[in-house]
Scaffold this motif. Sequence first.
Motif, mmCIF file in Angstrom:
data_model
loop_
_atom_site.group_PDB
_atom_site.id
_atom_site.type_symbol
_atom_site.label_atom_id
_atom_site.label_comp_id
_atom_site.label_asym_id
_atom_site.label_seq_id
_atom_site.Cartn_x
_atom_site.Cartn_y
_atom_site.Cartn_z
ATOM 1 N N MET A 74 -12.788 61.085 89.814
ATOM 2 C CA MET A 74 -12.327 60.432 89.147
ATOM 3 C C MET A 74 -11.155 59.133 89.766
ATOM 4 O O MET A 74 -10.124 59.220 90.294
ATOM 5 C CB MET A 74 -11.546 60.719 87.677
ATOM 6 C CG MET A 74 -12.041 61.319 87.572
ATOM 7 S SD MET A 74 -13.822 60.725 86.337
ATOM 8 C CE MET A 74 -12.996 59.662 85.352
ATOM 9 N N VAL A 75 -11.882 58.002 90.098
ATOM 10 C CA VAL A 75 -11.226 56.965 91.454
ATOM 11 C C VAL A 75 -10.537 55.852 90.769
ATOM 12 O O VAL A 75 -11.557 55.567 89.112
ATOM 13 C CB VAL A 75 -12.438 55.719 92.461
ATOM 14 C CG1 VAL A 75 -11.845 55.271 93.359
ATOM 15 C CG2 VAL A 75 -12.589 57.418 92.795
ATOM 16 N N ILE A 76 -9.157 55.310 90.650
ATOM 17 C CA ILE A 76 -8.588 54.762 90.190
ATOM 18 C C ILE A 76 -8.754 53.369 91.146
ATOM 19 O O ILE A 76 -8.647 52.981 91.820
ATOM 20 C CB ILE A 76 -7.407 55.003 90.051
ATOM 21 C CG1 ILE A 76 -7.246 56.046 89.500
ATOM 22 C CG2 ILE A 76 -6.812 53.682 89.337
ATOM 23 C CD1 ILE A 76 -5.344 56.533 89.008
ATOM 24 N N GLN A 77 -10.237 52.527 90.066
ATOM 25 C CA GLN A 77 -9.957 50.950 89.976
ATOM 26 C C GLN A 77 -9.541 50.405 89.638
ATOM 27 O O GLN A 77 -10.390 50.246 87.936
ATOM 28 C CB GLN A 77 -11.851 50.961 90.083
ATOM 29 C CG GLN A 77 -12.009 51.769 90.904
ATOM 30 C CD GLN A 77 -13.605 51.640 91.704
ATOM 31 O OE1 GLN A 77 -14.423 51.189 91.204
ATOM 32 N NE2 GLN A 77 -14.230 52.008 93.074
ATOM 33 N N ASP A 78 -8.565 49.158 89.178
ATOM 34 C CA ASP A 78 -8.352 48.307 88.433
ATOM 35 C C ASP A 78 -7.719 48.695 87.070
ATOM 36 O O ASP A 78 -7.974 48.582 86.250
ATOM 37 C CB ASP A 78 -9.232 47.162 87.477
ATOM 38 C CG ASP A 78 -10.248 46.417 89.390
ATOM 39 O OD1 ASP A 78 -9.457 45.695 90.082
ATOM 40 O OD2 ASP A 78 -11.821 46.349 88.845
ATOM 41 N N GLY A 79 -6.807 49.613 87.677
ATOM 42 C CA GLY A 79 -5.945 50.210 86.470
ATOM 43 C C GLY A 79 -7.745 51.365 85.544
ATOM 44 O O GLY A 79 -6.665 51.497 84.597
ATOM 45 N N LYS A 80 -8.774 51.826 86.336
ATOM 46 C CA LYS A 80 -9.106 52.232 84.921
ATOM 47 C C LYS A 80 -9.965 54.096 85.767
ATOM 48 O O LYS A 80 -9.993 53.423 87.200
ATOM 49 C CB LYS A 80 -10.737 51.601 84.911
ATOM 50 C CG LYS A 80 -9.917 50.977 83.745
ATOM 51 C CD LYS A 80 -11.674 49.699 83.161
ATOM 52 C CE LYS A 80 -10.891 48.096 82.149
ATOM 53 N NZ LYS A 80 -12.079 47.986 81.846
ATOM 54 N N ALA A 81 -10.277 54.938 85.453
ATOM 55 C CA ALA A 81 -10.602 55.805 86.211
ATOM 56 C C ALA A 81 -12.270 55.728 85.898
ATOM 57 O O ALA A 81 -12.693 55.710 84.976
ATOM 58 C CB ALA A 81 -10.503 57.461 85.214
ATOM 59 N N VAL A 82 -12.681 55.836 87.600
ATOM 60 C CA VAL A 82 -14.523 55.336 87.479
ATOM 61 C C VAL A 82 -15.016 56.812 88.468
ATOM 62 O O VAL A 82 -14.047 57.173 89.822
ATOM 63 C CB VAL A 82 -14.943 53.795 88.465
ATOM 64 C CG1 VAL A 82 -16.161 54.297 89.086
ATOM 65 C CG2 VAL A 82 -13.684 52.611 87.631
ATOM 66 N N GLN A 83 -15.389 57.382 86.998
ATOM 67 C CA GLN A 83 -16.510 58.977 88.399
ATOM 68 C C GLN A 83 -17.337 58.343 89.235
ATOM 69 O O GLN A 83 -17.808 57.605 88.493
ATOM 70 C CB GLN A 83 -16.646 59.404 86.805
ATOM 71 C CG GLN A 83 -17.552 60.559 87.662
ATOM 72 C CD GLN A 83 -18.173 61.868 86.288
ATOM 73 O OE1 GLN A 83 -17.297 61.418 85.084
ATOM 74 N NE2 GLN A 83 -19.936 61.250 86.260
#
Length: 430
Positions: free
Chosen positions: A359-368
């Motif tokens: 889970m990568v944090i991008q723009d404050g969101k967790a992106v799988q």
Amino acid sequence: MPSRRNTSTVSLLLIVGVALLLLSSCSKKEEEVGPEVTVQAAKAAKQSIRQVIRSEAVLYPKNQAAITPKVVAPVKQFYVNRGSRVQAGQLLAVLENRDLAAAETETKGSFHQAEATYQIETTSALPEEWQKAEYDLKAGKENYDAQQKIYDSRKKLYDEGALPRKDYDQSLVALTQAKSQYEIASMHMAALQSAGKQQQLKSAEGQLTSAKGKYEGAAAQLAYSEIRSPIAGVVTDRPTYPGETPPPGTPLLTVMDTSSVIAKAHIPQDQAVLLKPGDAATLKAPGDIEVAGKVTLVSPALDPNSTTVEVWVEAPNTDGRLRPGASVTLEMVARTVNDAVVVPTSAVLKTPEGGSAVMVIQDGKAVQTEVETGIRDGDQVQISKGLNGGETVIVGGSYGLPDKTKVKVAETPSAETEKPGAAKPVGSKD
């Protein structure tokens, strides 16, 4: 009347507009407020990572000699004790050997007697006669050849009528005499080389050889009563006391070379194929002992009882802290990848399809993000595909987290320590 109706219509439209405006404002607020999950995160670092194979092992000495006497006799004296350091060839003990010394003295005398007899036989008058016979044979052959040439020359002249009959007859007589002398010398030499004399000399030589063999055998038996160390090392066992007779086949002393030790481990086949002689390794023993070593053997065959592969790791032991027979832990470096993308193992999740993801944090969101993993080393894992390094990945709180969920990175307590070279938690204080 119409004026009042228009006013009512306008008022109604205003009320509806205000209501719609309020509803729109509420839905936007609800969208903005949405759920936010607190997680722990770390940076995907670029660093080297090693593939380490760990196993339990037992220590053995580099070399060992269980010294068993070749003769059965009581122990006369010991010159070493347990713990004594010895050199190769050093005298360790002596067995009772008076009977062996007497036998050695007797055979030595017989050997000297046989040697003297052989010298008499080989330096007697007969060899001188052989030399005279050889000289006579050689002189007779040369004289015979010379007379043959003279005869051939005079015969040719006689046949041509250039030589008197008398001179021709004299050359024939001289040739006959030379031939006779040569034949006599040959027969004399053959007589001297008769089987009888040769057998006499062979007998003397045989007696000398036999006496020498008996003497050397007795000397060896006497030497066997002196127990010497075949290797340099430490005496680790001495079960017999002076005056006792050790049973046949029982070691009198045990000497170990502990200047270096060999850790022998049995590891699964799939891990053994990754190792080769020369790979770096570390031995860890009780008492916080860590010693660097290297792989010296990867067995080419499986252990039939456990279907594992035996691996040897050799390490120096100059200070003697590693004791043969002790159990240790081995860490063998199978390979090293430099400039690899590394994340904590807790960041890697299993997907329903059986793959791996983080889970990568991008723009404050967790992106799988789907990834492929490589080497694992303790609590770190290599990401061979899917990340480039520098991304912020969730290491705690990501289990069951829906994709693109809003997240907040928790502060890491300042007292928490980090491993050198490990991925640094996001939010930690320097």
